[in-house]
Design a protein around this motif. Structure first.
Motif, mmCIF file in Angstrom:
data_model
loop_
_atom_site.group_PDB
_atom_site.id
_atom_site.type_symbol
_atom_site.label_atom_id
_atom_site.label_comp_id
_atom_site.label_asym_id
_atom_site.label_seq_id
_atom_site.Cartn_x
_atom_site.Cartn_y
_atom_site.Cartn_z
ATOM 1 N N PHE A 537 -24.402 -17.400 -17.400
ATOM 2 C CA PHE A 537 -24.112 -16.376 -18.402
ATOM 3 C C PHE A 537 -22.813 -16.721 -19.087
ATOM 4 O O PHE A 537 -21.972 -17.394 -18.503
ATOM 5 N N ASN A 538 -22.658 -16.239 -20.318
ATOM 6 C CA ASN A 538 -21.327 -16.366 -20.905
ATOM 7 C C ASN A 538 -20.947 -15.070 -21.587
ATOM 8 O O ASN A 538 -21.786 -14.222 -21.873
ATOM 9 N N VAL A 539 -19.659 -14.917 -21.770
ATOM 10 C CA VAL A 539 -19.138 -13.648 -22.260
ATOM 11 C C VAL A 539 -19.293 -13.607 -23.773
ATOM 12 O O VAL A 539 -18.850 -14.530 -24.469
ATOM 13 N N ASP A 540 -19.930 -12.560 -24.266
ATOM 14 C CA ASP A 540 -20.153 -12.441 -25.704
ATOM 15 C C ASP A 540 -18.917 -11.861 -26.385
ATOM 16 O O ASP A 540 -18.234 -11.002 -25.814
ATOM 17 N N PRO A 541 -18.637 -12.297 -27.620
ATOM 18 C CA PRO A 541 -17.484 -11.715 -28.344
ATOM 19 C C PRO A 541 -17.654 -10.225 -28.648
ATOM 20 O O PRO A 541 -16.674 -9.570 -29.018
ATOM 21 N N ASP A 542 -18.835 -9.667 -28.483
ATOM 22 C CA ASP A 542 -18.999 -8.214 -28.634
ATOM 23 C C ASP A 542 -18.368 -7.427 -27.491
ATOM 24 O O ASP A 542 -18.341 -6.193 -27.533
ATOM 25 N N SER A 543 -17.869 -8.098 -26.467
ATOM 26 C CA SER A 543 -17.249 -7.411 -25.333
ATOM 27 C C SER A 543 -16.051 -6.588 -25.800
ATOM 28 O O SER A 543 -15.337 -6.987 -26.721
ATOM 29 N N THR A 544 -15.844 -5.439 -25.142
ATOM 30 C CA THR A 544 -14.665 -4.615 -25.443
ATOM 31 C C THR A 544 -13.885 -4.479 -24.141
ATOM 32 O O THR A 544 -14.440 -4.722 -23.069
ATOM 33 N N PRO A 545 -12.591 -4.072 -24.212
ATOM 34 C CA PRO A 545 -11.803 -3.977 -22.983
ATOM 35 C C PRO A 545 -12.520 -3.095 -21.958
ATOM 36 O O PRO A 545 -12.925 -1.973 -22.269
ATOM 37 N N GLY A 546 -12.709 -3.620 -20.776
ATOM 38 C CA GLY A 546 -13.354 -2.857 -19.716
ATOM 39 C C GLY A 546 -14.865 -2.834 -19.785
ATOM 40 O O GLY A 546 -15.529 -2.345 -18.877
#
Ligand code: ATP
Ligand code: MG
Length: 566
Positions: A537-546
């Protein structure tokens, strides 16, 4: 096989027929021993995996022979070209690990020289202004078995042609009123030699030259000359340009002083199963919102693959593996998936994440207590060390790791059965809790405090190990699961129907309410992980803090449970 270092990255270039040709030229002392290639994208879309192959070939060959590679934008059609594409292309080439140094060029840099060359051809009686419309010109082209018809304007005088071409340049004519054509041979067996169009009128501002020009050179009139002026020794391109080669040679014959000329070498373009590779089709998917953008992780674009979690090394290795041929074919997307699995297996930290959580209450664990257990970060990389993961009396496990009435080959959790929680303890399922609809909402389990670390001192074995997270400590996450963008393997066989009819409606499944271990709360966009037993898996730039968002790059092939087929 030769290895060279570039930007700290290793490029392994196996020998192929392009290399053999280059070696032959070198052994014959051509071009004073220089090897100079170029990657020439048209900035009318984002780069895709096929372009990646071309990039690897061009930069790879230059690296192998101590040469250089130019990046040159073929920006001869202002109607389709944009700066956004220029920026994305540069980003993608760099991300793949290649460097064009200070050799960034544009076909538009050569507009003045191309214009001067067109004037030279007119003066030598080798080009003329044709007032016929595009359709008439095309109808006069003939066919491969039938010669073309000469234009009634073909024998205009040099003076008249010079005057008309200048008027074209000055904007005195409307679009389509006339074109400049080369005067070669309307009976040539090669259709490209039948007085090809060199310049057309286009009253569209250009992304770099603004409104300086209202006439633009055709791609065929620009490409080979740009190679020549840049001193390119080997013009590597795809097979469809093989039939254009006599025309490119004709232009260079009119231009060249001395012996040097670029050698064009054609190879078969890359096609991939379950996707499309034409920029026109990809643009259609973006414009009509079948996907979220050029970087949608389902797209075969480099930016899409990057967002999906592909690494530069995995793409370079794939390009190497598919090889270079002269025969059109289609490569299996599983080969691309294999490449990324292989790379991430070496580098991606292991973590635990539960996509479909089922609560487990450990009835003999002190309520409200927690402890840390030690987990290995990457068994493939001893240097990666370990981390501490919180364990407590309330956990989540994967819903599919429990079955109330397990069939013979299901070894994971079931009523009365003991399994190992990865890095923690053995647990035994004692009771199933349900809601009023009968749905299982939790499992009441006991743990064996003697099995800390995952082994029983009495040597008893369990047949399955499952992953888990501590309910109170876990971070809630969104997980996006991807499948093939299209449902058919080879879309080129479906010419009768619109390619969009074959889009896979299940190509994206978004899962909310997933739980991941707390170490992932700060995960940086584009970082890679292996969720143990599930996939990369990789972290998507849509991620928000928390609230991290993960893209599944690719499923795991080999799980470490003992069960077959799991
Ligand atoms: P279109 O999709 O409009 O035909 P294109 O694929 O020709 O565009 P360009 O920007 O002109 O796109 O391509 C830049 C370079 O990449 C060219 O040298 C081209 O030969 C190469 N290339 C494009 N598609 C592929 C592919 N599928 N496989 C290998 N090389 C490719
Ligand atoms: Mg092209």
């Amino acid at each position: 096989m030769t290895d060279k270092e570039t930007n700290g990255q290793e490029v392994t270039a196996k020998s192929n027929f392009i290399h053999q040709q280059i070696e032959k030229d070198l052994s014959e002392g051509k071009n004073d021993g220089r090897v100079h290639t170029r990657f020439p994208p048209e900035p009318n879309g984002y780069l895709h995996i096929g372009h990646a192959k071309s990039i690897c070939l061009n930069f790879g060959a230059a690296l192998k022979y101590g040469g250089m590679t130019n990046l040159r934008f073929d920006d001869t059609n202002p109607e389709k070209e944009e700066d956004e594409y220029v920026r994305s292309i540069m980003e993608d080439v760099r991300w793949l690990g290649f460097d064009w140094g200070d050799r960034l060029f544009y076909a538009s840099d050569y507009f003045d020289r191309l214009y001067a060359f067109a004037l030279k051809l007119i003066r030598e009686g080798k080009a003329y202004v044709d007032d016929q419309d595009a359709e008439t010109i095309s109808n006069q082209k003939g066919s491969p078995t039938r010669p073309g018809t000469e234009s009634p304007y073909r024998n205009r005088s040099v003076e008249e042609n010079l005057r008309l071409f200048e008027a074209m340049k000055n904007g005195d004519f409307e679009e389509g009123a006339c074109v400049l054509r080369a005067k070669i041979d309307m009976t040539s067996p090669n259709m490209h030699m039948r007085d090809p169009i060199l310049y057309r009128i286009m009253k569209t501002p250009h992304h770099r030259t603004g409104d300086k020009w209202v006439i633009y050179p055709m791609y065929d009139f620009a490409h080979g000359q740009c190679d020549y002026w840049e001193g390119i020794t080997h013009s590597i391109c795809t097979l469809e340009f093989e039939v254009h080669r006599p025309l490119y040679d004709w232009f260079i014959d009119q231009l060249k002083e001395g012996d040097y000329r670029p050698r064009q070498i054609e190879f078969a373009r890359l096609n991939l199963t379950y996707t499309v590779m034409s920029k026109r089709k990809l643009l259609e998917l973006v414009k009509e919102r079948y996907v979220s953008g050029w970087d949608d992780p389902r797209m075969p674009t480099i930016s899409g693959l990057r967002r999906r979690g592909y690494t530069p090394a995995s793409i370079r290795n794939f390009a190497e593996r598919v090889g270079v041929t002269k025969v059109e074919g289609i490569s299996d997307v599983t080969l691309l998936e294999h490449s990324v699995r292989e790379d991430l297996n070496k580098t991606a930290p292991r973590v635990m994440g539960v996509l479909d959580p089922l609560k487990v209450i450990i009835t003999n664990y002190q309520a409200g207590e927690a402890e840390m257990v030690e987990a290995v970060n990457n068994p493939e990389d001893p240097e990666a060390g370990t981390r501490l993961v919180p364990f407590s009396g309330e956990l989540y496990i994967e819903r599919e790791d429990f079955m109330e009435n397990p069939p013979a080959k299901f070894f994971r959790l079931a009523p009365g059965r003991e399994v190992r929680l990865r890095y923690a303890y053995f647990i035994t399922c004692q009771e199933v809790v349900r809601d009023e609809k009968g749905e299982v909402t939790a499992l009441l389990c006991t743990y064996d405090p003697e099995t800390r670390g995952g082994n029983a001192p009495d040597g008893r074995k369990v047949k399955a190990t499952i992953h888990w997270v501590s309910a109170a400590h876990a971070v809630e996450a969104e997980v996006r699961l991807y499948d093939r963008l299209f449902m058919v393997e080879d879309l080129s066989e479906e010419k009768e129907r619109d390619f969009k009819e074959f889009l896979n409606p299940g190509s994206l499944v978004i899962k909310q309410g997933c739980r991941v271990e707390p170490s992932l709360v700060q995960a940086v966009p584009f970082s890679h992980f292996q969720f143990e037993r599930i996939g990369y898996f990789n972290v998507d730039p849509d991620s928000t803090p928390g609230k991290p968002v993960f893209n599944r790059t690719v499923a795991l092939k080999d799980a470490w449970t003992k069960e077959k087929g799991k």
